[in-house]
Design an enzyme around this catalytic site. Structure first.
Site, PDB file in Angstrom:
ATOM      1  N   ASN A   1      47.611  26.846  45.970  1.00 17.34           N
ATOM      2  CA  ASN A   1      47.211  27.661  44.776  1.00 17.34           C
ATOM      3  C   ASN A   1      47.905  27.900  43.532  1.00 17.34           C
ATOM      4  O   ASN A   1      47.948  26.674  43.107  1.00 17.34           O
ATOM      5  CB  ASN A   1      47.965  29.160  45.284  1.00 17.34           C
ATOM      6  CG  ASN A   1      49.683  29.561  45.242  1.00 17.34           C
ATOM      7  OD1 ASN A   1      49.699  29.546  43.985  1.00 17.34           O
ATOM      8  ND2 ASN A   1      50.237  29.637  46.417  1.00 17.34           N
ATOM      9  N   HIS A   2      47.143  28.478  42.459  1.00 20.48           N
ATOM     10  CA  HIS A   2      46.983  28.140  41.008  1.00 20.48           C
ATOM     11  C   HIS A   2      48.502  28.584  40.677  1.00 20.48           C
ATOM     12  O   HIS A   2      47.737  28.663  39.354  1.00 20.48           O
ATOM     13  CB  HIS A   2      46.282  28.830  40.713  1.00 20.48           C
ATOM     14  CG  HIS A   2      44.383  28.735  41.112  1.00 20.48           C
ATOM     15  ND1 HIS A   2      43.745  27.489  40.974  1.00 20.48           N
ATOM     16  CD2 HIS A   2      43.525  29.680  41.891  1.00 20.48           C
ATOM     17  CE1 HIS A   2      42.926  27.028  41.673  1.00 20.48           C
ATOM     18  NE2 HIS A   2      42.659  28.863  42.580  1.00 20.48           N
TER      19      HIS A   2
END
Ligand code: PMT
Length: 210
Positions: free
Chosen positions: A21-22
């Site tokens: 994820n970011h």
């Protein structure tokens, strides 16, 4: 003694590909830095990030949610404050392919559920201060309230990823803190370093109350 988790986890599909994820780690690394500056002994359990830890912090690098789970559970009992800012993947590929999966039309990956680290910590919390985060794109406060109770937290830091200047990678965040006594504190956009001190102030208040 303060334990902080930060960054994403990475969940392998095969030796080449993974799901992640970011999360940049900034939020958790700021919390660890603020705790260190305030004189705590700090351990940071971190997924793969490019931000550098502040000096004097013990960093345990992990990759997958399972590795993060094991590192947290093995260490948790020694800490007075545990703050879980990491963006832990809820799912991982059920099977990790031994070799790079060759292309051949559409590909689907079956996912298995990862352990919920925070929930497990909440089950045997001792008298440590346990703080989690809640990252949502909708129904932020409802979801945060649910997690606060379900994971037996002292408080939860809710951030809405769709709000400009909040969430992943930014130097700022916009948080609302809900605690187990039903108090709600809404904060305006501010530096993640300032959010870190607000979180630690709350931890100290809870410790002094106990
Ligand atoms: O790293 P940055 O780029 O600065 O971005 C910061 C952030 C957006 C990642 C951070 O502010 C944040 O919101 N972190 C929590 C992200 C997350 O996983 O939220 P969640 O609502 O999915 O999880 C709720 C809580 O349970 C979190 O404390 C999480 O660490 C924990 N969790 C989640 C899943 C899991 N399997 N085990 C867990 O312990």
């Amino acid at each position: 003694k303060v334990l902080v988790t930060a960054g994403p986890t990475v969940e392998a599909i095969d030796p080449v590909r993974y799901i992640t994820n970011h999360s940049s780690g900034k939020m958790g690394y700021e919390i660890a830095k603020a705790a260190r500056i305030r004189g705590a002994e700090v351990t940071l359990i971190s997924g793969p990030v490019s931000v550098k830890p502040f000096t004097g912090i013990d960093v345990l690098k992990v990759k997958s949610a399972v590795e993060m789970h094991d590192a947290v559970v093995q260490n948790a009992a020694e800490y007075d404050i545990i703050i879980k800012a990491a963006a832990v993947a809820d799912y991982r590929p059920k099977n990790i392919a031994e070799n790079k999966i060759k292309k051949g039309g559409a590909m689907s990956v079956e996912l298995a559920e990862n352990p919920d680290i925070l929930k497990e910590l909440g089950k045997n919390k001792r008298n440590a201060v346990l703080a989690g985060f809640c990252m949502e794109t909708e129904n932020l406060l409802k979801n945060a309230e649910k997690k606060l109770k379900a994971k037996n937290l002292d408080f939860i830091v809710a951030n809405n990823l769709t709000a400009e200047g909040a969430g992943f990678k930014t130097d700022t965040n916009i948080v609302t803190i809900l605690d187990k006594d039903g108090n709600k504190s809404v904060y305006d956009i501010m530096g993640k370093d300032e959010v870190a001190h607000i979180i630690l102030d709350k931890c100290v208040k809870i410790m002094n109350k106990d």
